[in-house]
Design a protein around this motif. Structure first.
Motif, mmCIF file in Angstrom:
data_model
loop_
_atom_site.group_PDB
_atom_site.id
_atom_site.type_symbol
_atom_site.label_atom_id
_atom_site.label_comp_id
_atom_site.label_asym_id
_atom_site.label_seq_id
_atom_site.Cartn_x
_atom_site.Cartn_y
_atom_site.Cartn_z
ATOM 1 N N SER A 169 34.757 29.008 49.650
ATOM 2 C CA SER A 169 34.972 30.431 49.394
ATOM 3 C C SER A 169 36.290 30.920 49.992
ATOM 4 C CB SER A 169 33.799 31.241 49.934
ATOM 5 O OG SER A 169 33.646 31.001 51.302
ATOM 6 N N LYS A 221 39.712 32.550 47.466
ATOM 7 C CA LYS A 221 40.461 33.792 47.627
ATOM 8 C C LYS A 221 41.924 33.580 47.212
ATOM 9 C CE LYS A 221 39.322 34.203 51.999
ATOM 10 N NZ LYS A 221 38.982 34.668 53.357
ATOM 11 N N TYR A 262 42.218 32.770 43.538
ATOM 12 C CA TYR A 262 41.877 33.976 42.786
ATOM 13 C C TYR A 262 43.094 34.883 42.632
ATOM 14 C CZ TYR A 262 39.948 38.679 42.190
ATOM 15 O OH TYR A 262 39.692 39.942 41.767
ATOM 16 N N THR A 293 36.707 38.172 38.610
ATOM 17 C CA THR A 293 36.294 38.561 39.958
ATOM 18 C C THR A 293 34.811 38.333 40.176
ATOM 19 O OG1 THR A 293 37.922 40.311 39.688
ATOM 20 C CG2 THR A 293 36.508 40.419 41.628
ATOM 21 N N LEU A 294 34.014 38.739 39.165
ATOM 22 C CA LEU A 294 32.565 38.763 39.390
ATOM 23 C C LEU A 294 31.954 37.373 39.443
ATOM 24 C CD1 LEU A 294 31.602 41.875 37.269
ATOM 25 C CD2 LEU A 294 31.688 41.650 39.740
ATOM 26 N N MET A 352 32.370 36.054 42.897
ATOM 27 C CA MET A 352 31.636 36.961 43.772
ATOM 28 C C MET A 352 30.141 36.652 43.750
ATOM 29 S SD MET A 352 33.059 40.847 43.526
ATOM 30 C CE MET A 352 31.700 41.662 44.269
ATOM 31 N N LEU A 358 27.934 35.319 46.759
ATOM 32 C CA LEU A 358 26.814 36.146 47.209
ATOM 33 C C LEU A 358 25.541 35.311 47.372
ATOM 34 C CD1 LEU A 358 26.212 39.081 47.866
ATOM 35 C CD2 LEU A 358 25.532 39.433 45.514
ATOM 36 N N VAL A 393 32.452 38.181 49.922
ATOM 37 C CA VAL A 393 32.196 38.842 48.646
ATOM 38 C C VAL A 393 32.891 40.194 48.592
ATOM 39 C CG1 VAL A 393 30.400 39.952 47.295
ATOM 40 C CG2 VAL A 393 30.027 37.682 48.235
ATOM 41 N N PHE A 399 36.737 40.673 47.548
ATOM 42 C CA PHE A 399 37.305 40.529 46.207
ATOM 43 C C PHE A 399 37.654 41.866 45.578
ATOM 44 C CE2 PHE A 399 35.609 36.321 46.654
ATOM 45 C CZ PHE A 399 36.470 35.541 45.913
#
Lengths: 431, 687
Positions: free
Chosen positions: A120, A124, A127, A154-155, A158, A162, A170, A173
């Motif tokens: 994760s 970032k 992304y 993005t989602l 995320m 999550l 999360v 973002f």
């Protein structure tokens, strides 16, 4: 393939200075709070941090060498790979997959041999590149339909993060997305709709998260004894606020635990925050000095070397130390935005804004949490907190900024994203 | 456009940053010193308290300790082990048997725990069953406290008692504790902890009134006058006096605990001094232990030699100060008696050895009230000093067996009536005074109220009651029936007659605030008349105690007194209970008390309790023998006593001892001989 020499420009050097200050403070604090090894003056945690700093610098150098434009071209591919890694972690919930490190019912780590990485943290960075790659064309951010793709972009990560769960990452973002869209010149009304949607989704999100996460977020309010005593007197309000009914009968053990969240908050969910405030406050203006003070000597503050390292910094170096940390981040943000304004390349601008925002938002979230004006989320303090993945991803962002600063195109055309909102026409530079 | 938006973004970022700066200033500059204090407080443990010794209870000389704290040791076992908590096994299992697998190691530790209980039992002689009972009691107590605390706080709370070792065997002496330490050292959950035990000395002579200690109740905690003094206030589990002198002297006997503040490494916190515990002060009784013990022996001899007597009491008062020099009750028990030994004594309905007769039991006074009533009537003017009444052996010629007298005394005056204890004279006097006037005068002499000794066992007795014009009750009251007095009240009446002053009695020698006396509104002539009467009772031939209580062998001293033969109630020594058995059958069973019958038939429902056997037997009159009096001299017996001479008053009662002259007077005289002898041995014995 032509590579750029990773020699920082003036901006790059200016950027490395606050980073070095932050890293130094971090290493000193980690050294102070970890137990010394036999026969070494440095502790294992310090060694680890130094190694990852070296790795981070090397990674930043690689980024600079490759150049952000090339990385941008690869970004969809890299993003896809990252999403697959995240999917791997998510699937481990149901199927036992190799390489996944499950810790206290969370699955955030992947282990390769002796190295653990946190995908994760890398997501970032990728992304920002992917989003920048997408938004570099104007048609992609001035229309509503064009905004669908960035949101999807993005989602998806995320949602997966999550499920690890890692609430802090999360929540990072959305500000980055917002900042990049905003900087790119998305219409304000579109952005407002987005913000509105986020606000409306808040309650849904609130009642979905776990009880302990709720309590950590409400710590901001619960740290006031007045709020707590009010809620104790109005237990119905507390129950409905948490969206769950009190379990069991009035005198059952669960019900007692449920009430204890209020009556004994300071020793329960509020323990960390209470200790953090005491550590910061007892630092005073001038601080206890390096490697000195009660919170150095005793491990009263859980995660003191990690998420709550700022409390240790402020404990040792006082108000001046705390302000120095803020000044360093301010410098990074200022330089990052300066880099963004000085380049004409749309991708460069977006990437610079995104990378800066990542560092800034992480720092602010962490600091707000540590001083008790923001919710407790597990966000690390970039460059300061102990932790390899966090350090690596922060250095990657710095690498991106240096890379953008190095590849400044000649001023031969109108700079991108500079246009008159009403006229939908390019405005001359400097307006 | 782009720059403007970047500036806006900067503003967005600057807002939280500014908030953080303000917060840092608030936390570190404004509230810094508060947080500094909180941080330092984290290094301090809550202050620890040292126990203090409780004060001694001594006799009047301070020479004999009647109650004292002596060092003793307790065997304590970790609460988790007492409660049989399997969780506890894990720690010792890991430490002791690292090589075994956890389940086997835990089993081995469980074995050792069982062995340690056996070792404790073998070492102390406490049976395994008793240990088991103690264990259950501890678990019950701790879980009760835990429940209360949890309810109060609204959350499940771990209480301190759960983390400490609890005493399972108390009161080991020095040699036992050394052995126990050695033999139990293999068991890490067992500790031998220093403690104090309260010991009581003085034997059965002081058996009843020293009282005992009990753990403070929640009422004690909330009504504690020292609530705000952390060194003096009660803490849960503290002992306090719950009866007798221990309760009376609680404020004096209680010490102040010591206090030490340490940081988490056990170093003293700088700036705080170690406060040493202060032992409680001694509570000095007015008793003369040697006299007390001699009295007890004499009383025992008197009671045992009397065929039907079930017990007796004697009280010796210092007249000016009304200090109690001796108060004995027979039968008695050792003051160290345990609850277990005490219970069967409490069931002895015949001899009632658990009751402290001088204060706790009351009897009809009989003729000993006659001098008092005579003085009252003379002072009131109800009768004149020259009143003569003819006694024909009964009040009414036509009623042979009612309102009788001891003999046909003929025409007699008041003094003769006292000397011979003539009932007819006092029937008439009672008629003339009426019940309420008699009761009023009795109140002036301290009847019907507590005497001021301050012991919780005390009962006030009663006063005669009756409607105006109820002559029968007035006559009976005048010869000391229809109401009850305690031996202490009787002794105080004697002291009041001797001095002309009523004053509450005291058993505390150092009372800083003694209660004042009250001169009674009785004329000197009246006092002289009754003192003359009481002089003749003992010292003039024909007096009711002349044969029994003359002090001819003790020099100057004479005894002035009055006998009493009071018809009491027969004592119910057995009752008939109806026992309903679970199977439906019903049976009548005799038993001394409901407790005993309930113990015999635990499953049955028990009803009734009709008295079925009495003491003394029907052919014997239930007559208590009384004697009250005081020491005086031939020259001064008519005058009120002055300090400087041997000023003591006495009351003796022998239950069912028959006539006061033969039953009680000799004992009283013998007791006073001992008092005089003691006075001659050590003239400065009393201040």
């Amino acid at each position: 393939m032509d590579l750029t020499l990773p020699i920082p420009t003036r901006h790059g050097l200016a950027l490395l200075l606050p980073v070095a200050v932050l890293c130094t403070m971090g290493v000193l604090s980690i050294q102070a709070t970890s137990s010394p090894q036999q026969g070494h003056s440095l502790t294992a945690a310090t060694m680890n941090q130094l190694v990852f700093m070296g790795l981070g610098l090397a990674a930043a150098a690689v980024v600079v060498s490759l150049g952000y434009q090339r990385l941008g071209r690869w970004s969809y591919l890299l993003f896809g790979l990252c999403v697959l890694t995240l999917l791997w972690l998510v699937l481990d919930r149901w199927i036992n997959l190799p390489l996944v490190v499950a810790q206290r019912n969370t699955r955030r780590w992947i282990r390769f041999g002796s190295i653990q990485i946190q995908p994760s943290e890398l997501v970032k960075f990728i992304y920002v590149l992917a989003l920048g790659w997408y938004l570099r064309y104007r048609r992609n951010y001035r229309t509503v339909m064009g905004l669908v793709a960035p949101f999807a972009l993005t989602l998806v990560p995320m949602a997966m993060i999550l499920m690890q769960p890692d609430l802090g990452t999360v929540l990072l973002f959305l500000p980055v997305l917002f900042a990049m869209l905003f900087a790119a010149g998305a219409k304000v009304k579109h952005l407002l709709v987005v913000v509105l949607l986020a606000v409306l989704a808040g309650p849904v999100f609130w009642f979905q998260i776990k009880s302990y996460q709720q309590l950590r977020i409400t710590g901001v309010l619960l740290q006031s004894p007045r709020v707590r005593s009010y809620l104790v007197q109005h237990p119905k309000l507390w129950d409905s606020f948490r969206g769950k009914s009190k379990p069991g009968s009035d005198d059952s053990a669960e019900a007692m635990r449920w009430r204890r969240e209020l009556t004994d908050w300071e020793n329960y969910t509020g323990y960390q925050l209470t200790q953090s405030k005491i550590a910061i406050g007892s630092g005073g203006v001038s601080g206890q000095g390096w490697n000195r003070g009660i919170f150095i000597e005793y491990d009263f503050l859980p995660e003191r070397h990690n998420d709550f390292i700022f409390a240790i910094v402020a404990h040792q170096w006082g108000l001046w130390g705390g302000l120095l940390v803020l000044v360093c981040y301010a410098a990074i943000v200022a330089i990052g935005f300066d880099v963004a304004t000085l380049t004409n390349d749309p991708l460069g601008r977006l990437v610079a804004v995104g990378a800066t925002t990542i560092i800034a938002v992480q720092a602010l979230t962490n600091l707000c949490m540590t001083v008790g004006i923001g919710p407790v989320t597990g966000v690390t303090l970039p460059f300061v907190s102990a932790g390899g993945s966090s350090l690596l991803s922060s250095f990657l962002c710095v690498g991106l900024l240096i890379s953008v600063a190095q590849r400044r195109p000649m001023l031969i055309a109108n700079p991108p994203f500079v246009f008159n909102e009403e006229m939908e026409r390019y405005a001359p530079p400097g307006r | 456009m782009f720059e403007r938006r970047l500036k806006l973004l900067l503003v967005f970022l600057a807002l939280p940053a500014a908030a953080i700066v303000l917060r840092l200033v608030q936390l570190q500059a404004a509230w810094g010193s508060d947080y500094q204090r909180m941080a330092e407080a984290k290094l301090r443990r809550p202050p620890r308290f040292f126990p203090c010794l409780r004060g001694d209870i001594t006799d009047q000389q301070g020479r004999y300790k009647l109650a004292y704290d002596a060092p003793s040791w307790n065997i304590c076992v970790q609460y988790a082990v007492v409660a049989g908590d399997r969780e506890y096994l894990r720690g010792p299992a890991r430490r002791k048997y690292p090589q075994l697998d956890p389940a086997a190691a835990e089993e081995a530790v469980a074995e050792e725990i069982a062995a340690s209980w056996r070792a404790i039992s073998a070492l102390t002689g406490v049976s395994p069953d008793d240990l088991e009972r103690t264990r259950q009691k501890i678990v019950k107590e701790v879980s009760t406290v835990k429940k209360v605390v949890s309810q109060r706080r609204g959350i499940a709370t771990e209480i301190a008692e759960e983390r400490t070792a609890r005493p399972v065997v108390k009161g080991l002496d020095q040699s036992q504790q050394v052995v126990a330490r050695e033999r139990l050292k293999a068991y890490e959950w067992v500790e031998v902890v220093a403690d104090q035990t309260r010991h009581y000395a003085g034997g059965p002579a002081v058996g009843h009134f020293l009282g005992r200690l009990g753990e403070v109740s929640s009422d004690d905690l909330s009504n504690d006058p020292n609530r705000d003094d952390e060194l003096a206030r009660y803490l849960s589990g503290d002992l306090r006096g719950i009866s007798g002198v221990e309760a009376l002297g609680e404020r004096i006997l209680r010490g102040r605990r010591g206090r030490i503040e340490e940081d988490i490494l056990g170093r003293p916190v700088p700036g705080t001094a170690v406060i040493e515990p202060v032992s409680g002060r001694a509570f000095r009784l007015t008793l003369d232990l040697l006299l007390q013990q001699e009295f007890h022996k004499l009383l025992q001899a008197a009671v045992e030699s009397s065929e039907y007597s079930t017990g007796g009491a004697a009280v010796l008062l210092d007249i000016p100060s009304r200090e109690v020099i001796a108060m004995v009750s027979y039968p008695s028990h050792d003051p160290n008696i345990t609850w277990k030994d005490w219970l069967p004594l409490a069931d002895d309905e015949l001899r009632q050895p658990t009751r402290f007769r001088p204060l706790q039991m009351h009897y009809p006074p009989g003729s000993i009230v006659k001098p008092m009533l005579l003085a009252a009537a003379l002072s009131d003017g109800t009768i004149g000093p020259d009143l003569r009444i003819t006694c024909e052996g009964r009040l009414f010629r036509e009623e042979e067996n009612r309102w009788r007298c001891t003999a046909a005394h003929g025409s007699i005056d008041a003094i003769f009536a006292i000397q011979h204890s003539c009932n007819v004279f006092f029937y008439r006097l009672g008629e003339m005074m009426g019940v309420s006037r008699q009761a009023w005068w009795m109140q002036q002499f301290g009847f019907g109220a507590n005497t001021g000794a301050g012991l919780s066992q005390e009962t006030p007795g009663s006063l005669p009651t009756g409607e105006r014009g109820e002559r029968g009750r007035a006559r009976l009251a005048a010869i000391g029936h229809t109401f009850d007095v305690t031996p202490m009240q009787a002794a105080n009446m004697a002291a009041t007659i001797a001095s002309g002053v009523y004053r509450p009695v005291t058993i505390w020698a150092d009372d800083p605030d003694p209660r004042p006396g009250r001169k009674l509104p009785i004329s000197d002539a009246a006092w002289r008349a009754i003192r003359e009467g009481m002089f003749q009772v003992v010292n003039v031939a024909g007096g009711t105690a002349y044969e029994y209580a003359r002090l001819e062998d003790v020099g100057d001293y004479i005894l002035v007194g009055k006998t009493g033969s009071a018809t009491g109630l027969r004592r119910v020594v057995e009752r008939m209970y109806t026992v309903h058995f679970p199977d439906g059958s019903v049976r009548e069973e005799p038993a001394a008390s409901r407790r005993l019958i309930a113990a015999r038939f635990p499953d049955a429902r028990i009803e009734g309790g009709r008295p079925c056997r009495y003491w003394p037997p029907a052919e014997i009159d239930p007559t208590h023998a009384w004697f009250i009096g005081y020491i005086s001299t031939r020259q001064h017996y008519l005058e009120p006593h002055n300090a400087g001479r041997l000023n003591v008053a006495i009351a003796v009662i022998i239950e069912y001892g028959g006539h006061g002259g033969s039953g009680a007077a000799p004992t009283a005289a013998e007791m006073l001989r001992r008092v005089i002898a003691r006075q001659n041995d050590a003239p400065e014995a009393r201040r």
